[in-house]
Motif scaffolding. Structure first.
Motif, PDB file in Angstrom:
ATOM      1  N   ARG A  97       4.923 -24.923  -1.605  1.00  0.00           N
ATOM      2  CA  ARG A  97       4.797 -24.184  -2.854  1.00  0.00           C
ATOM      3  C   ARG A  97       3.358 -23.673  -2.989  1.00  0.00           C
ATOM      4  O   ARG A  97       2.410 -24.464  -3.018  1.00  0.00           O
ATOM      5  CB  ARG A  97       5.169 -25.070  -4.047  1.00  0.00           C
ATOM      6  N   VAL A  98       3.213 -22.360  -3.056  1.00  0.00           N
ATOM      7  CA  VAL A  98       1.901 -21.718  -3.066  1.00  0.00           C
ATOM      8  C   VAL A  98       1.737 -20.941  -4.371  1.00  0.00           C
ATOM      9  O   VAL A  98       2.622 -20.170  -4.760  1.00  0.00           O
ATOM     10  CB  VAL A  98       1.753 -20.766  -1.853  1.00  0.00           C
ATOM     11  N   LEU A  99       0.617 -21.135  -5.035  1.00  0.00           N
ATOM     12  CA  LEU A  99       0.360 -20.426  -6.278  1.00  0.00           C
ATOM     13  C   LEU A  99       0.066 -18.956  -6.003  1.00  0.00           C
ATOM     14  O   LEU A  99      -0.774 -18.619  -5.165  1.00  0.00           O
ATOM     15  CB  LEU A  99      -0.834 -21.054  -7.011  1.00  0.00           C
ATOM     16  N   GLY A 100       0.770 -18.079  -6.715  1.00  0.00           N
ATOM     17  CA  GLY A 100       0.514 -16.646  -6.624  1.00  0.00           C
ATOM     18  C   GLY A 100      -0.119 -16.150  -7.905  1.00  0.00           C
ATOM     19  O   GLY A 100       0.580 -15.969  -8.906  1.00  0.00           O
ATOM     20  N   TRP A 101      -1.436 -15.992  -7.916  1.00  0.00           N
ATOM     21  CA  TRP A 101      -2.120 -15.568  -9.138  1.00  0.00           C
ATOM     22  C   TRP A 101      -3.113 -14.444  -8.914  1.00  0.00           C
ATOM     23  O   TRP A 101      -3.539 -13.777  -9.860  1.00  0.00           O
ATOM     24  CB  TRP A 101      -2.845 -16.750  -9.782  1.00  0.00           C
ATOM     25  N   ALA A 102      -3.475 -14.177  -7.664  1.00  0.00           N
ATOM     26  CA  ALA A 102      -4.456 -13.129  -7.387  1.00  0.00           C
ATOM     27  C   ALA A 102      -3.879 -11.760  -7.748  1.00  0.00           C
ATOM     28  O   ALA A 102      -2.692 -11.500  -7.524  1.00  0.00           O
ATOM     29  CB  ALA A 102      -4.846 -13.150  -5.908  1.00  0.00           C
ATOM     30  N   PRO A 103      -4.669 -10.860  -8.333  1.00  0.00           N
ATOM     31  CA  PRO A 103      -4.199  -9.491  -8.555  1.00  0.00           C
ATOM     32  C   PRO A 103      -3.714  -8.901  -7.228  1.00  0.00           C
ATOM     33  O   PRO A 103      -4.348  -9.106  -6.189  1.00  0.00           O
ATOM     34  CB  PRO A 103      -5.447  -8.763  -9.069  1.00  0.00           C
ATOM     35  N   PHE A 104      -2.601  -8.163  -7.249  1.00  0.00           N
ATOM     36  CA  PHE A 104      -2.075  -7.662  -5.973  1.00  0.00           C
ATOM     37  C   PHE A 104      -2.910  -6.525  -5.405  1.00  0.00           C
ATOM     38  O   PHE A 104      -2.691  -6.081  -4.293  1.00  0.00           O
ATOM     39  CB  PHE A 104      -0.596  -7.296  -6.092  1.00  0.00           C
ATOM     40  N   ALA A 105      -3.930  -6.080  -6.169  1.00  0.00           N
ATOM     41  CA  ALA A 105      -4.902  -5.131  -5.632  1.00  0.00           C
ATOM     42  C   ALA A 105      -6.035  -5.857  -4.923  1.00  0.00           C
ATOM     43  O   ALA A 105      -6.976  -5.229  -4.431  1.00  0.00           O
ATOM     44  CB  ALA A 105      -5.468  -4.262  -6.746  1.00  0.00           C
ATOM     45  N   PHE A 106      -5.948  -7.184  -4.854  1.00  0.00           N
ATOM     46  CA  PHE A 106      -6.949  -8.035  -4.213  1.00  0.00           C
ATOM     47  C   PHE A 106      -6.290  -8.652  -2.972  1.00  0.00           C
ATOM     48  O   PHE A 106      -5.166  -9.143  -3.044  1.00  0.00           O
ATOM     49  CB  PHE A 106      -7.382  -9.109  -5.217  1.00  0.00           C
ATOM     50  N   ASP A 107      -6.978  -8.633  -1.828  1.00  0.00           N
ATOM     51  CA  ASP A 107      -6.296  -9.005  -0.592  1.00  0.00           C
ATOM     52  C   ASP A 107      -5.942 -10.484  -0.480  1.00  0.00           C
ATOM     53  O   ASP A 107      -5.191 -10.873   0.415  1.00  0.00           O
ATOM     54  CB  ASP A 107      -7.078  -8.549   0.648  1.00  0.00           C
ATOM     55  N   ALA A 108      -6.409 -11.330  -1.408  1.00  0.00           N
ATOM     56  CA  ALA A 108      -5.939 -12.713  -1.412  1.00  0.00           C
ATOM     57  C   ALA A 108      -4.441 -12.773  -1.658  1.00  0.00           C
ATOM     58  O   ALA A 108      -3.762 -13.730  -1.250  1.00  0.00           O
ATOM     59  CB  ALA A 108      -6.678 -13.525  -2.471  1.00  0.00           C
ATOM     60  N   SER A 109      -3.884 -11.736  -2.307  1.00  0.00           N
ATOM     61  CA  SER A 109      -2.446 -11.694  -2.551  1.00  0.00           C
ATOM     62  C   SER A 109      -1.663 -11.603  -1.246  1.00  0.00           C
ATOM     63  O   SER A 109      -0.491 -12.003  -1.195  1.00  0.00           O
ATOM     64  CB  SER A 109      -2.094 -10.502  -3.446  1.00  0.00           C
ATOM     65  N   VAL A 110      -2.274 -11.088  -0.188  1.00  0.00           N
ATOM     66  CA  VAL A 110      -1.592 -11.004   1.104  1.00  0.00           C
ATOM     67  C   VAL A 110      -1.285 -12.402   1.630  1.00  0.00           C
ATOM     68  O   VAL A 110      -0.204 -12.657   2.175  1.00  0.00           O
ATOM     69  CB  VAL A 110      -2.449 -10.217   2.121  1.00  0.00           C
ATOM     70  N   PHE A 111      -2.229 -13.321   1.436  1.00  0.00           N
ATOM     71  CA  PHE A 111      -1.951 -14.714   1.799  1.00  0.00           C
ATOM     72  C   PHE A 111      -0.892 -15.306   0.883  1.00  0.00           C
ATOM     73  O   PHE A 111       0.099 -15.875   1.345  1.00  0.00           O
ATOM     74  CB  PHE A 111      -3.223 -15.563   1.719  1.00  0.00           C
ATOM     75  N   GLU A 112      -1.088 -15.172  -0.418  1.00  0.00           N
ATOM     76  CA  GLU A 112      -0.197 -15.830  -1.375  1.00  0.00           C
ATOM     77  C   GLU A 112       1.243 -15.375  -1.213  1.00  0.00           C
ATOM     78  O   GLU A 112       2.175 -16.202  -1.279  1.00  0.00           O
ATOM     79  CB  GLU A 112      -0.687 -15.564  -2.795  1.00  0.00           C
TER      80      GLU A 112
END
Length: 563
Positions: free
Chosen positions: A271-286
């Motif tokens: 279970r991985v938290l998805g909170w980064a804005p999707f315009a931010f590349d951390a969302s690619v990991f999440e």
């Protein structure tokens, strides 16, 4: 002139010159001092053998050192599947279609349900002309619809461009103008966020006509997903030094290389938290490391996620992995490091991460692992990683670590020659993950994505602008920047872009923007301005900037100066 030496003496002997070096044991061990002395001799020998050659052409390394920094520390080649992220996701659908894929509050979407909804949207998008290399704008807040939309764009063969609804209209218009989307996916409540000058067909997911169209899609008809690895996956915009944002084009193969990297270990069921804005590349990991590997994305609620919200999510979400920026990690640890209890892995990133924050997490939560990731958007989220699970192993300065699988990192001088361990050079990244370039900016692409002189002919490497050095054991250590770029709250910012907006304010005569770090790990932008003419600053400067730039680029303070 040796900065580490107490004295350096040379004396003539019948057989030549003898030299003695006394070094500071507070700065170097004997082995390091011997290495530098050997390099000095190598320079002298090369200079006397060929005195006409430029001093910069002299190689400081012997063959063994050169092999180590170019080959041994870059021995990362692994097999990358010849398919798209959609193919990897569909494997998970076939494995267990009933397994939870996305959780958003009380709403739970299984892998099978997510696959069906994304396929239906893909059918609608194909009817709008979306195909390989088509760009689709997405204007959505954090929600199940957002995940469906991004996956649906990929299933149609296109590439998504995140259009964050919180961005100012002027910036969204610039992004749309550069990316050239064939259509935009949104919902009726956000459709009005698009600037009036953006004349692009809109697909509103909650529009009654679109709802009927989605229900009528024939799921038995195969949908193309483009030309496998070479097709564009997304266009993500970052700050630009010329005063306008620049769009980075990342391909499917780049993302596939990231999601199949062995560093993530077992993903199924995590279970991985998805909170980064999707315009931010951390969302690619999440999103994609999780969904391509069979994990569960637990989405944070809509709205800004500050330290308090994040602490409540981590404390009550039964999460296995959480990614936080370096600055937010420091805040959370200072307020309550125990909030990470139950989390198996905390990921953070950036060039500089406070070691005290990492020690705080490890000391408060037994068994947790901290993973430090480094990499700009141009190399698909991250190029290097450093992992630690023992508070006793946290150094005073956290290293950037070693390259990921299928990634090569080179520390080079101005002539693109590798420098020895301990010597500062500029970091270049090659291999899978290096983006295609900047959309519509061939000149800038040619400047930053250059031919790689190491490895197979035709290879490219990205010039990061980060100054680093190799440690003796092959870890990269961040030193500084070769330009003015700074990183604030996980976002790379070109101060020149902010200065350009400030200069457009009718009451500002001159402006300089700097990043201040008065508290370690808490970097903020501060603007220093000189008013026009009468010395009085007329108008609300922060509001003027906020109308033109994203929130993370708005200075925290504006200091008015006489000159």
């Amino acid at each position: 002139s040796f900065g580490f030496a107490d004295s350096f003496d040379a004396s003539r002997r019948p057989q030549g010159i003898d030299a003695a070096l006394d070094f500071s044991t507070e700065l170097l061990d004997r082995g390091s001092a011997q290495t530098i002395a050997d390099r000095f001799l190598r320079v002298l020998e090369a200079a006397t053998t060929a005195p006409d050659q430029p001093i910069g052409a002299i190689d400081l390394m012997d063959a063994v050192e050169r092999e180590r920094v170019l080959v041994e520390w870059n021995d990362t080649d692994r097999v990358v599947p010849e398919e798209t992220v959609v193919g990897l996701f569909e494997r998970q659908v076939a494995r267990d279609p009933g397994a939870p894929a996305v959780v958003c509050g009380e709403e739970v979407l299984s892998y099978g349900e997510l696959d069906e909804r994304a396929s239906r949207l893909a059918g609608v998008l194909r009817g709008r002309g979306v195909g390989s290399e088509s760009v689709v704008g997405v204007v959505l807040e954090r929600s199940v619809d957002l995940v469906v939309a991004l996956l649906g764009v990929w299933k149609a063969g296109g590439a998504y461009v995140p259009l964050d609804p919180s961005y100012p209209a002027e910036r969204l218009e610039l992004m749309v103008g550069d990316a050239g989307p064939v259509c935009v996916v949104t919902v009726s409540g956000l459709a009005g966020m698009l600037p009036e000058g953006v004349l692009v067909p809109v697909v509103c997911l909650d529009d009654p006509g679109v709802v009927v169209e989605l229900a009528g899609v024939d799921l038995g008809v195969g949908l193309g997903v483009g030309g496998l690895g070479g097709v564009a996956a997304y266009v993500m915009f970052t700050s630009g030094s010329l005063g306008v944002p620049k769009g980075v084009v990342v391909c499917q193969r780049d993302v596939v290389g990231l999601v199949v990297d062995g560093c993530w270990g077992e993903v199924v069921g995590r279970r991985v938290l998805g909170w980064a804005p999707f315009a931010f590349d951390a969302s690619v990991f999440e999103l994609w490391v999780t969904l391509a590997g069979g994990g569960v994305v637990v989405l944070a609620p809509v709205g800004e996620v500050d330290g308090g919200v994040l602490r409540s999510l981590v404390g009550g979400g039964g999460l296995d992995r959480v990614h936080v920026t370096a600055g937010l990690l420091r805040v959370l640890v200072e307020e309550d490091a125990g909030c990470f209890a139950g989390v198996g892995e905390v990921l953070t990133g950036g060039d500089v991460v406070p070691s005290s924050a990492v020690s705080g997490v490890l000391g408060a939560v037994p068994g947790v692992v901290v993973r430090h990731l480094y990499g700009p958007t141009e190399v698909t989220l991250c190029a290097t990683q450093w992992v630690v699970g023992d508070v006793g192993l946290v150094p005073g300065v956290l290293p950037m670590g070693r390259p990921l699988e299928n990634t090569r990192v080179y520390v080079l001088d101005d002539g693109l020659s590798p420098v020895p361990p301990g010597v500062v050079g500029e970091l270049y990244v090659a291999g899978v993950g290096v983006a295609r370039g900047y959309v519509g900016r061939s000149g800038l692409t040619g400047e930053r994505f250059v031919a790689c002189p190491f490895g197979e002919p035709g290879g490219r490497m990205y010039r990061t602008g980060d100054l680093v050095r190799w440690s003796a054991d092959g870890q990269l250590v961040f030193v500084g920047r070769a330009d003015e770029q700074v990183k604030v709250r996980g976002f790379r910012v070109e101060p020149g872009e902010v200065e350009g907006v400030l200069a457009a304010h009718p009451g500002v005569g001159q402006a300089v923007v700097v990043a201040r770090e008065d508290v370690p790990g808490d970097k903020r932008l501060v603007a220093y301005v000189v008013p026009e003419d009468d010395g009085t600053l007329h108008g609300d400067v922060p509001s003027f900037v906020a109308e033109r730039l994203p929130e993370y680029m708005v200075p925290s303070a504006v200091v008015v100066l006489d000159e």
